[in-house]
Design a protein around this motif. Structure first.
Motif, PDB file in Angstrom:
ATOM      1  N   MET A   1       0.830  -1.201   0.000  1.00  0.00           N
ATOM      2  CA  MET A   1       0.000   0.000   0.000  1.00  0.00           C
ATOM      3  C   MET A   1       0.865   1.252   0.000  1.00  0.00           C
ATOM      4  O   MET A   1       2.044   1.209   0.350  1.00  0.00           O
ATOM      5  CB  MET A   1      -0.925  -0.005   1.218  1.00  0.00           C
ATOM      6  CG  MET A   1      -1.963  -1.117   1.206  1.00  0.00           C
ATOM      7  SD  MET A   1      -3.121  -0.952   2.583  1.00  0.00           S
ATOM      8  CE  MET A   1      -4.158  -2.389   2.309  1.00  0.00           C
TER       9      MET A   1
ATOM     10  N   GLU B   1      -4.158  -1.425  -5.745  1.00  0.00           N
ATOM     11  CA  GLU B   1      -5.297  -1.998  -6.460  1.00  0.00           C
ATOM     12  C   GLU B   1      -5.137  -1.895  -7.974  1.00  0.00           C
ATOM     13  O   GLU B   1      -5.713  -2.685  -8.721  1.00  0.00           O
ATOM     14  CB  GLU B   1      -6.609  -1.333  -6.027  1.00  0.00           C
ATOM     15  CG  GLU B   1      -6.750   0.136  -6.388  1.00  0.00           C
ATOM     16  CD  GLU B   1      -5.988   1.055  -5.431  1.00  0.00           C
ATOM     17  OE1 GLU B   1      -5.963   2.264  -5.676  1.00  0.00           O
ATOM     18  OE2 GLU B   1      -5.421   0.547  -4.451  1.00  0.00           O
TER      19      GLU B   1
ATOM     20  N   THR C   1      -3.072  -5.108  -8.557  1.00  0.00           N
ATOM     21  CA  THR C   1      -3.640  -6.352  -8.034  1.00  0.00           C
ATOM     22  C   THR C   1      -4.942  -6.724  -8.708  1.00  0.00           C
ATOM     23  O   THR C   1      -5.170  -7.892  -9.039  1.00  0.00           O
ATOM     24  CB  THR C   1      -3.877  -6.220  -6.517  1.00  0.00           C
ATOM     25  OG1 THR C   1      -2.667  -5.814  -5.882  1.00  0.00           O
ATOM     26  CG2 THR C   1      -4.338  -7.527  -5.927  1.00  0.00           C
ATOM     27  N   TRP C   2      -5.818  -5.750  -8.955  1.00  0.00           N
ATOM     28  CA  TRP C   2      -7.160  -6.061  -9.439  1.00  0.00           C
ATOM     29  C   TRP C   2      -7.401  -5.647 -10.881  1.00  0.00           C
ATOM     30  O   TRP C   2      -8.549  -5.672 -11.346  1.00  0.00           O
ATOM     31  CB  TRP C   2      -8.195  -5.390  -8.527  1.00  0.00           C
ATOM     32  CG  TRP C   2      -8.057  -5.827  -7.114  1.00  0.00           C
ATOM     33  CD1 TRP C   2      -7.576  -5.092  -6.076  1.00  0.00           C
ATOM     34  CD2 TRP C   2      -8.348  -7.124  -6.578  1.00  0.00           C
ATOM     35  NE1 TRP C   2      -7.559  -5.839  -4.923  1.00  0.00           N
ATOM     36  CE2 TRP C   2      -8.040  -7.096  -5.203  1.00  0.00           C
ATOM     37  CE3 TRP C   2      -8.854  -8.297  -7.135  1.00  0.00           C
ATOM     38  CZ2 TRP C   2      -8.212  -8.197  -4.380  1.00  0.00           C
ATOM     39  CZ3 TRP C   2      -9.022  -9.390  -6.304  1.00  0.00           C
ATOM     40  CH2 TRP C   2      -8.709  -9.332  -4.950  1.00  0.00           C
TER      41      TRP C   2
ATOM     42  N   TYR D   1       4.348  -9.086  -0.143  1.00  0.00           N
ATOM     43  CA  TYR D   1       3.457  -8.017   0.285  1.00  0.00           C
ATOM     44  C   TYR D   1       4.130  -7.248   1.410  1.00  0.00           C
ATOM     45  O   TYR D   1       4.387  -7.794   2.490  1.00  0.00           O
ATOM     46  CB  TYR D   1       2.124  -8.588   0.750  1.00  0.00           C
ATOM     47  CG  TYR D   1       1.160  -7.565   1.300  1.00  0.00           C
ATOM     48  CD1 TYR D   1       0.623  -6.573   0.481  1.00  0.00           C
ATOM     49  CD2 TYR D   1       0.770  -7.581   2.640  1.00  0.00           C
ATOM     50  CE1 TYR D   1      -0.259  -5.643   0.976  1.00  0.00           C
ATOM     51  CE2 TYR D   1      -0.125  -6.661   3.146  1.00  0.00           C
ATOM     52  CZ  TYR D   1      -0.629  -5.679   2.306  1.00  0.00           C
ATOM     53  OH  TYR D   1      -1.510  -4.745   2.798  1.00  0.00           O
TER      54      TYR D   1
ATOM     55  N   SER E   1      -7.248  -5.605   8.785  1.00  0.00           N
ATOM     56  CA  SER E   1      -7.456  -5.057   7.446  1.00  0.00           C
ATOM     57  C   SER E   1      -6.284  -5.411   6.533  1.00  0.00           C
ATOM     58  O   SER E   1      -6.467  -5.805   5.373  1.00  0.00           O
ATOM     59  CB  SER E   1      -7.630  -3.533   7.511  1.00  0.00           C
ATOM     60  OG  SER E   1      -8.760  -3.187   8.272  1.00  0.00           O
ATOM     61  N   ASN E   2      -5.065  -5.269   7.052  1.00  0.00           N
ATOM     62  CA  ASN E   2      -3.879  -5.635   6.277  1.00  0.00           C
ATOM     63  C   ASN E   2      -3.869  -7.128   5.957  1.00  0.00           C
ATOM     64  O   ASN E   2      -3.518  -7.547   4.852  1.00  0.00           O
ATOM     65  CB  ASN E   2      -2.618  -5.258   7.053  1.00  0.00           C
ATOM     66  CG  ASN E   2      -2.043  -3.919   6.629  1.00  0.00           C
ATOM     67  OD1 ASN E   2      -1.821  -3.672   5.463  1.00  0.00           O
ATOM     68  ND2 ASN E   2      -1.822  -3.048   7.600  1.00  0.00           N
TER      69      ASN E   2
ATOM     70  N   TYR F   1      -6.287  -7.954   3.160  1.00  0.00           N
ATOM     71  CA  TYR F   1      -5.764  -7.572   1.841  1.00  0.00           C
ATOM     72  C   TYR F   1      -4.700  -8.567   1.399  1.00  0.00           C
ATOM     73  O   TYR F   1      -4.655  -8.985   0.235  1.00  0.00           O
ATOM     74  CB  TYR F   1      -5.183  -6.153   1.889  1.00  0.00           C
ATOM     75  CG  TYR F   1      -5.380  -5.418   0.595  1.00  0.00           C
ATOM     76  CD1 TYR F   1      -6.297  -4.388   0.495  1.00  0.00           C
ATOM     77  CD2 TYR F   1      -4.661  -5.761  -0.550  1.00  0.00           C
ATOM     78  CE1 TYR F   1      -6.503  -3.717  -0.701  1.00  0.00           C
ATOM     79  CE2 TYR F   1      -4.865  -5.099  -1.739  1.00  0.00           C
ATOM     80  CZ  TYR F   1      -5.783  -4.081  -1.811  1.00  0.00           C
ATOM     81  OH  TYR F   1      -5.979  -3.441  -3.003  1.00  0.00           O
TER      82      TYR F   1
ATOM     83  N   SER G   1      -6.403 -11.722   0.194  1.00  0.00           N
ATOM     84  CA  SER G   1      -7.016 -11.583  -1.137  1.00  0.00           C
ATOM     85  C   SER G   1      -5.959 -11.666  -2.235  1.00  0.00           C
ATOM     86  O   SER G   1      -6.189 -12.267  -3.288  1.00  0.00           O
ATOM     87  CB  SER G   1      -7.778 -10.256  -1.225  1.00  0.00           C
ATOM     88  OG  SER G   1      -6.887  -9.154  -1.152  1.00  0.00           O
ATOM     89  N   ILE G   2      -4.779 -11.086  -2.005  1.00  0.00           N
ATOM     90  CA  ILE G   2      -3.704 -11.147  -2.998  1.00  0.00           C
ATOM     91  C   ILE G   2      -3.204 -12.580  -3.157  1.00  0.00           C
ATOM     92  O   ILE G   2      -2.955 -13.055  -4.272  1.00  0.00           O
ATOM     93  CB  ILE G   2      -2.550 -10.209  -2.599  1.00  0.00           C
ATOM     94  CG1 ILE G   2      -3.023  -8.754  -2.586  1.00  0.00           C
ATOM     95  CG2 ILE G   2      -1.372 -10.365  -3.559  1.00  0.00           C
ATOM     96  CD1 ILE G   2      -1.996  -7.792  -2.013  1.00  0.00           C
TER      97      ILE G   2
END
Length: 408
Positions: free
Chosen positions: A55, A156, A159-160, A181, A196-197, A200, A203-204
């Motif tokens: 991030m 993002e 990643t997305w 990461y 939260s971290n 993420y 998800s990665i």
């Protein structure tokens, strides 16, 4: 202006800087060979591609700089690729730089985009030239043990996005690939932001389907033992979450139970990009992740690739056979509407029915478009055949009437 001309206007050729770290990788250079070991040893294994994600503000670029310094010191200068088109200064020597291929500000002005939209569009344009990047990596694969990719700070975007997926899959198809990461410990002192971290990172991991490492960065500012403890001991995390009686805390507690399996599947290494602490352990974790890729991920990726090719081949064969039967039926002049089989021949349905029912909605829509296109094609054949038959009848009638006209 066509799409291809627009792409060529905004995305130039991929350029390469021939210096790897402090060494020279030109063909026949003794510096590279002395730094990386004998050539025969390098030829026996492929380099590890390292995708560095993080991030904004996590210290990702500083992390890549320190990783480069450590690898240079250990005699393994990395091959470096910058994928951030908006960065102003890169504090390490870059071998391939997206900024040499795509001009970020020109993209922003041309399409009237904001900063994030221009970054994504620039990355998409660069992806159209990524085959050239793969060619350069293939040439250098025996001259570097590590190929490090620094991604955009807007995580993002890579990643997305489709371009990020294409780049990741293209690299993993050719080289052992590991995702790192970079997590900012200073923003993870609260159990809620820590969760939260972790979400993420999870998800990665499941999107990339590649060996995954978490670099707990900024250990010079924050003690990493708290985060490491939360990852291994749910009771410690639950005790910390009780101090924050909010809905987010209750959600984080539930997620902590779910992520137990995720914690077992990853390796977390505390590091400091400022001091270099923990980077030798990180390099060891990279080598271990490469072995995991070779023994577990690569066979699975190869199996998935073969299954995908088989499905595509079967689909193409079924389409061809179906079209062949329809064309043969039309060529034979079979009447339409006389029977159920002839009625079925008036509509072309391409692809095996069992597979069509099991495919996703997007694939079904594509197949339906193919059906319509082939129906139009067959209708054109029918009309052409009817036109030819009508013309032949007229010629026959004229041939029969022509002698009578001469006699009278």
């Amino acid at each position: 202006m066509s799409i291809s001309s627009t792409v060529n206007e905004l995305a130039g050729a991929v350029a390469e800087n021939l210096a790897i770290g402090d060494g020279d990788i030109r063909s026949g250079s003794g510096t590279a060979e002395s730094a990386l070991g004998s050539k025969s040893a390098g030829e026996t294994e492929l380099p590890t591609c390292v995708l560095v994600l993080g991030m904004a503000g996590s210290g990702k670029t500083t992390f890549v700089q320190k990783l480069t310094d450590i690898l240079n010191q250990t005699g393994s200068p990395p091959y470096l690729v910058n994928l951030d088109p908006a960065v102003r200064n890169v504090p390490y020597p870059v071998n391939i730089d997206i900024r040499d291929t795509v001009k970020y500000k020109a993209v922003m002005e041309r399409f009237g985009l904001g900063p994030n939209g221009a970054i994504m569009t620039s990355l998409n344009l660069f992806t159209t030239k990524f085959s050239s990047v793969l060619d350069l990596l293939e040439k250098r694969k025996h001259q570097a043990r590590y190929m490090v990719f620094d991604t955009p700070g807007q995580i993002e975007v890579f990643t997305w996005s489709a371009s990020g997926t294409i780049i990741t899959e293209a690299l993993a198809d050719v080289f052992p690939t590991v995702v790192i990461y970079v997590m900012d410990l200073s923003t993870s002192t609260s159990p809620i932001t820590f969760m939260s971290n972790m979400l993420y990172a999870c998800s990665i991991l499941y999107k990339s389907k590649l060996p995954f490492l978490i670099a707990l960065n900024k250990t010079d500012l924050v003690d990493p033992s708290c985060a490491l403890n939360w990852m291994t001991d749910f009771e410690a995390f639950d005790l910390a979450i009780e101090q924050e009686p909010t809905y987010a805390a209750n959600l984080s507690r539930s997620l902590g139970l779910i992520l137990d399996e995720f914690y077992n599947a990853i390796k977390a290494v505390p590091v400091s990009a400022a001091t270099g602490q923990g980077f030798l352990e990180l390099v060891q974790a990279l080598d271990a992740a490469k072995q995991v890729y070779m023994t577990e991920y690569k066979p699975e990726l190869q199996k998935m690739k073969e299954e995908q090719l088989q499905r595509k081949g079967k689909k193409h064969e079924d389409r061809f056979e179906k079209l062949k039967r329809e064309v043969e039926g039309i060529s034979a002049g079979s009447p339409s509407g006389d029977s159920a089989s002839s009625q079925g021949s008036n509509k072309v349905t391409i692809g095996p029915f069992s597979e069509m029912e099991s495919e996703s909605e997007a694939i079904r829509q594509n197949n339906e478009q193919d059906d319509v296109a082939f129906e139009k094609f067959l209708e054109t054949i029918k009309k052409n055949k009817e036109t030819i038959q009508t013309a032949a009848r007229k010629r026959a009638e004229n041939a029969e009437n022509f002698p009578v006209a001469l006699i009278t």
